[in-house]
Design an enzyme around this catalytic site. Structure first.
Site, PDB file in Angstrom:
ATOM      1  N   HIS A 121       0.875  -1.170   0.000  1.00 45.83           N
ATOM      2  CA  HIS A 121       0.000   0.000   0.000  1.00 45.83           C
ATOM      3  C   HIS A 121       0.916   1.224   0.000  1.00 45.83           C
ATOM      4  O   HIS A 121       2.032   1.165   0.511  1.00 45.83           O
ATOM      5  CB  HIS A 121      -0.837  -0.047   1.279  1.00 45.83           C
ATOM      6  CG  HIS A 121      -1.928   0.966   1.358  1.00 45.83           C
ATOM      7  ND1 HIS A 121      -1.697   2.275   1.701  1.00 45.83           N
ATOM      8  CD2 HIS A 121      -3.264   0.853   1.156  1.00 45.83           C
ATOM      9  CE1 HIS A 121      -2.858   2.924   1.702  1.00 45.83           C
ATOM     10  NE2 HIS A 121      -3.819   2.083   1.380  1.00 45.83           N
ATOM     11  N   ASP A 198       3.012  -4.961   8.130  1.00 48.94           N
ATOM     12  CA  ASP A 198       1.817  -4.143   7.958  1.00 48.94           C
ATOM     13  C   ASP A 198       0.608  -5.072   8.073  1.00 48.94           C
ATOM     14  O   ASP A 198       0.352  -5.883   7.183  1.00 48.94           O
ATOM     15  CB  ASP A 198       1.886  -3.457   6.584  1.00 48.94           C
ATOM     16  CG  ASP A 198       0.582  -2.761   6.195  1.00 48.94           C
ATOM     17  OD1 ASP A 198      -0.436  -2.918   6.914  1.00 48.94           O
ATOM     18  OD2 ASP A 198       0.575  -2.067   5.154  1.00 48.94           O
ATOM     19  N   GLN A 201      -4.619  -5.308   6.779  1.00 53.04           N
ATOM     20  CA  GLN A 201      -5.625  -6.225   6.230  1.00 53.04           C
ATOM     21  C   GLN A 201      -5.680  -7.554   6.967  1.00 53.04           C
ATOM     22  O   GLN A 201      -6.694  -8.239   6.946  1.00 53.04           O
ATOM     23  CB  GLN A 201      -5.342  -6.499   4.742  1.00 53.04           C
ATOM     24  CG  GLN A 201      -5.495  -5.295   3.847  1.00 53.04           C
ATOM     25  CD  GLN A 201      -6.916  -4.777   3.795  1.00 53.04           C
ATOM     26  OE1 GLN A 201      -7.886  -5.524   3.917  1.00 53.04           O
ATOM     27  NE2 GLN A 201      -7.065  -3.471   3.635  1.00 53.04           N
ATOM     28  N   LYS A 224     -10.632  -1.259  10.634  1.00 54.02           N
ATOM     29  CA  LYS A 224     -10.750  -2.438   9.774  1.00 54.02           C
ATOM     30  C   LYS A 224     -11.045  -3.701  10.586  1.00 54.02           C
ATOM     31  O   LYS A 224     -11.211  -4.784  10.036  1.00 54.02           O
ATOM     32  CB  LYS A 224      -9.478  -2.620   8.942  1.00 54.02           C
ATOM     33  CG  LYS A 224      -9.261  -1.508   7.906  1.00 54.02           C
ATOM     34  CD  LYS A 224      -8.189  -1.903   6.929  1.00 54.02           C
ATOM     35  CE  LYS A 224      -7.495  -0.721   6.278  1.00 54.02           C
ATOM     36  NZ  LYS A 224      -8.231  -0.139   5.159  1.00 54.02           N
ATOM     37  N   CYS A 362      -4.839   2.341  -3.809  1.00 52.62           N
ATOM     38  CA  CYS A 362      -3.598   2.888  -3.234  1.00 52.62           C
ATOM     39  C   CYS A 362      -2.409   1.959  -3.430  1.00 52.62           C
ATOM     40  O   CYS A 362      -1.498   1.897  -2.603  1.00 52.62           O
ATOM     41  CB  CYS A 362      -3.765   3.224  -1.753  1.00 52.62           C
ATOM     42  SG  CYS A 362      -4.914   4.565  -1.468  1.00 52.62           S
TER      43      CYS A 362
END
Lengths: 404, 148
Positions: A121, A198, A201, A224, A362
């Site tokens: 991202h 990261d 998600q 999220k 993105c």
């Protein structure tokens, strides 16, 4: 797991869009919130709104306790060894920027290398580009294979004694690919590099255990994982966090201030300058409790069913091509359709009450790698059902009839 | 020069749209306009003619002929192309002054306001702004000519 009962807990799911029942398939962008999270926010403001940590009155004490309770909940959620390893931030983006600006500034020098991947991202690309430019360091990129998996052989070749950091996404927001982070972390540690994962998600879908993974940093966002916007967390190994320079200066993060010299607070407060996002942080615990009450294994089983069903149904549409066919995927399908721009599909689906995301998500370099302007992305959450996928498929047929 | 005034053309479009009673009819009409839009020659599909937007690519170019600004445009997304086709129908062939003062209220009246939002940019908003920029540039050119 009874999906109908879960749906009842999400008030937004009963609304209509353009006169049709909402089909919400933009969960990778942000998930909807259960009533309990909405209530937690309103309860905080109605009953114990106060600034935390220094007040001696009852409200301040209640607010402080609730705020710190979330830190324990996050510790448990990601399996951290110590509660002070949890730093509250605005979200994944701020967490990554915090590491780039503190650990990065301290440890990255000219000629050093930072490895990211081709499916990052923008928020896991740009902070490192800024740092590399400032320090004269070099950004290396692990290529993405046609099926949406990382070229692990190339990753091994990129690793060297020059590598100081590997910053890698655990689950791709555009492809759904689950990357083998544990293996990648072990390889990075062999050459002495640190690893940031990261988890924007992954946190909502996978079991997260930062100790088992052995990552040095882990970042995720509250909104999220069925929580509020504007709050997230950074995990860092204690010895790293202790030795890193501070991020922002202000209240909360200090021990003693004189005009000559300021001494900084202990972990985790050292990195939390100013009055934090108290309400949303408190409600984040409610969201994590919600996930826990259902169980990640139950959620994953349901989502895997949705993914398999959606993949089969969508593949049957003539001209449709799924982008990202990794062995290990979360419940997300990104696709393009021959002769049709993703944006046109998104506009028409919106008129049918179906919320999908279209565009580059993105991840412009990734779109370039696949030679496409963008994709249509349908991402599923625990409250979605097969019937909604049927609505999407029928909607796509209708859109194609109008467009072609 | 275009004989109809901008406001008249806007009114005609609004009247046309009033005949549609479903969103499907409305969008099928726009898609049809998009498909029928004159082809923009490849020589104009260059970086400097691109309107920076979030999702689809839009190219816009203008020329100045006998006191009128003539627009040509294209996009890789057909709905956007249909919307551009309407903008061209309304603004192309008019004097810089008329283009600069055009209200463009018809977009709201035909229920296409959502396409003005920044998220959908390519965004008619960005396109209208660029068209008005061209008009302003030609107007300045006129003034320069007179002052010579």
């Amino acid at each position: 797991m009874r999906v109908s009962e879960i749906r009842e807990q999400f008030p937004i799911l009963s609304r209509t869009v353009k006169g049709k029942p909402l089909v919400y398939f933009d969960n990778a962008a942000t998930s909807q919130k259960p009533q309990s999270v909405i209530d937690a926010l309103s309860h905080y403001y109605s009953h114990y709104n106060a600034n935390i940590h220094r007040g001696i009155h009852t409200l301040a004490e209640e607010a402080t306790l609730a705020y710190e309770a979330t830190r324990f909940a996050v510790q448990e959620f990601i399996g951290a060894a110590f509660v002070e390893e949890i730093i509250f931030t605005r979200g994944t983006t701020e967490s990554i920027n915090l590491v780039a600006n503190t650990w990065g500034r301290q440890n990255i020098d000219a000629g050093d290398e930072i490895i990211i991947s081709g499916m990052e991202h923008h928020s896991n690309i740009v902070p490192w580009q800024i740092l590399c430019e400032e320090k004269g360091a070099v950004l290396k990129v692990i290529p993405v294979k046609d099926n949406g998996e990382l070229a692990m052989g190339v990753y091994q070749e990129l690793l060297s004694s020059k590598t100081k950091l590997v910053s890698i996404v655990q689950v791709s927001n555009s492809l759904g690919t689950v990357n083998p982070v544990k293996e990648m972390i072990a390889a990075a540690h062999k050459v002495g590099a640190k690893v940031l994962v990261d988890g924007a998600q992954s946190a909502v879908h996978l079991d997260i255990d930062v100790q088992d993974m052995d990552c040095d940093f882990f970042a995720f966002s509250g909104h999220k994982v069925y929580g509020p916007t504007g709050v997230g967390a950074l995990y860092g190994k204690k010895e790293l966090l202790e030795n890193m320079p501070v991020f922002q200066g202000g209240g909360e993060m200090i021990k003693e201030v004189t005009f000559e010299r300021t001494t900084y607070n202990d972990l985790p407060y050292k990195y939390e300058a100013g009055t934090p996002n108290i309400a949303d942080t408190i409600a984040l615990k409610t969201a994590l409790d919600f996930i826990k009450s259902i169980g990640k294994d139950q959620i994953r089983a349901h989502e895997a069913e949705l993914l398999a069903y959606a993949t089969a149904q969508l593949e049957a549409i003539p001209g449709l091509k799924i982008i990202g066919n990794a062995q290990d995927k979360v419940s997300l399908v990104s696709f393009v359709i021959e002769g049709v721009h993703p944006q046109d599909i998104g506009v028409l689906l919106d008129n049918m009450g179906i919320a999908v995301r279209t565009g580059h998500h993105c991840t412009q370099p990734l779109m370039k790698r696949f030679g496409i302007p963008g994709t249509v992305r349908a991402s599923f959450a625990l409250y979605n059902q097969k019937e909604e996928i049927d609505v999407l498929v029928a909607g796509l047929h209708k859109a194609l009839k109008m467009l072609l | 020069m275009n004989v109809k005034r901008i406001a008249e053309i806007e009114k005609e479009i609004v009247e046309d749209f009033a005949l549609f009673d479903s969103w499907e009819d409305k969008y099928e009409y726009i898609i049809d306009l998009g498909k029928k839009l004159d082809v923009l020659e490849d020589q104009y599909k260059i970086e400097e003619n691109k309107i920076k937007g979030c999702q689809s690519t839009v190219w816009l170019t203008a020329s100045y002929e006998d006191g009128a600004v003539v627009f040509k445009a294209d996009s890789d997304a057909v709905i956007v192309k249909g919307l551009i086709s309407m903008l061209i129908k309304v603004l192309s062939g008019h004097s810089p002054e008329d283009i600069l003062t055009a209200k463009m209220d018809f977009i709201a009246e035909i229920g296409m306001m959502t396409h003005l939002a920044q998220t959908r940019s390519n965004g008619l908003l960005a396109m209208i702004k660029q068209m008005k920029n061209y008009a302003l540039a030609y107007k300045m050119m006129q003034v320069d000519e007179k002052n010579k």
